[in-house]
Write an enzyme that holds these catalytic residues in place. Sequence first.
Site: not given
Ligand code: ATP
Length: 318
Positions: A14, A40, A42-44, A234-236, A267
């Site tokens: 990167d 990447g 995979g590596a992460n 996953t929901l952020g 990841d």
């Molecule tokens: P990224 O692309 O940023 O690596 P993603 O879009 O693949 O992530 P997300 O659903 O955004 O995946 O996040 C993955 C997981 O990380 C969530 O399910 C949660 O466990 C954790 N997470 C992400 N954002 C937060 C936050 N702001 N606070 C706490 N946990 C978080």
Amino acid sequence: MPGSIAVVGSLNIDFITRTPRVPAGGETLEASSSDTGFGGKGANQAVACARLSRNSDGSTPADSKPIKVSMVGFVGEDSFGSDFISAMKETFIDTAHIQKVPGQKTGIANIIVEEKTGENRILFCPNANFSGGDQVKDLVPEDADVVVFQLEMPLAQVVHNIKLAHSKGKYVIMNPAPAQKLPDDLYQYIDCLIMNESEADILREAKEELKNEDLPQICEDFFKRGVPDLVVITLGAKGVYHSAKSRSSGHTPGRKAKVVDTTAAGDTFVGGLAVEIAKNGGKTPQSPESMIQFANSAAARTVEKPGAMAAIPWVNEL
Ligand code: ATP
């Protein structure tokens, strides 16, 4: 016998540049700062598996089993490739399955971060990651209990190796990122599908964005397509929704975190869940809630630090 995880996926260097604004065509602009890092998906994810099964001195946590983590992928015959292999070894990752491809360059990602908006613009050049083209190779190590895939390799390579891993009785985890439609007959070979909301929308070819109340039905639909064990969305900051086929399902709220940079949260989650499944002998229990909790807590730690790989925690940092 220790558990063993193989991550089959991408290795990229990167190049990150931070700038007050993005230069216009033909313009040269002084950037504020830059970093070079190993990345990447995979590596992460391999680093997440290694760190989430060890303390930072490489020791196995007292209440845990040792886990062997192998990275499987391709780098170029350049200094980036050699540096990458050394960095993986320093993180206690087995690198015997990282191939240096003659005449190829290591994959790179140019990441421009606009400071004002925090928005990323990424130009990815796969180089060695795509070296085989559509010519597939057998990439699944014999000793792996759990094999983890993403989509930063040619789809034909991923599809072939998911089927191969399944035929060898491995537990297959698929994180379909960056998302693209998957062949309909592939789902039956994916034991655990982990994706974020937008990836779920692309896979199910949704006309509207996913709503929380639809999550149980969306998981059911992936079971109908053939996923035999576990679907995780996953929901952020909102956490995770999971459904274990014909067993348990539910929402795990996101852990409170002081957000600095969310890169590699997804990841980290994948790595955390893979470690829990490997510790359990390559299968999920009746109720996988505690596994989901572990991955959710680890991912929340990642968002509290800047950077991608650098932000992934060791067990003693949780
Ligand atoms: P990224 O692309 O940023 O690596 P993603 O879009 O693949 O992530 P997300 O659903 O955004 O995946 O996040 C993955 C997981 O990380 C969530 O399910 C949660 O466990 C954790 N997470 C992400 N954002 C937060 C936050 N702001 N606070 C706490 N946990 C978080």
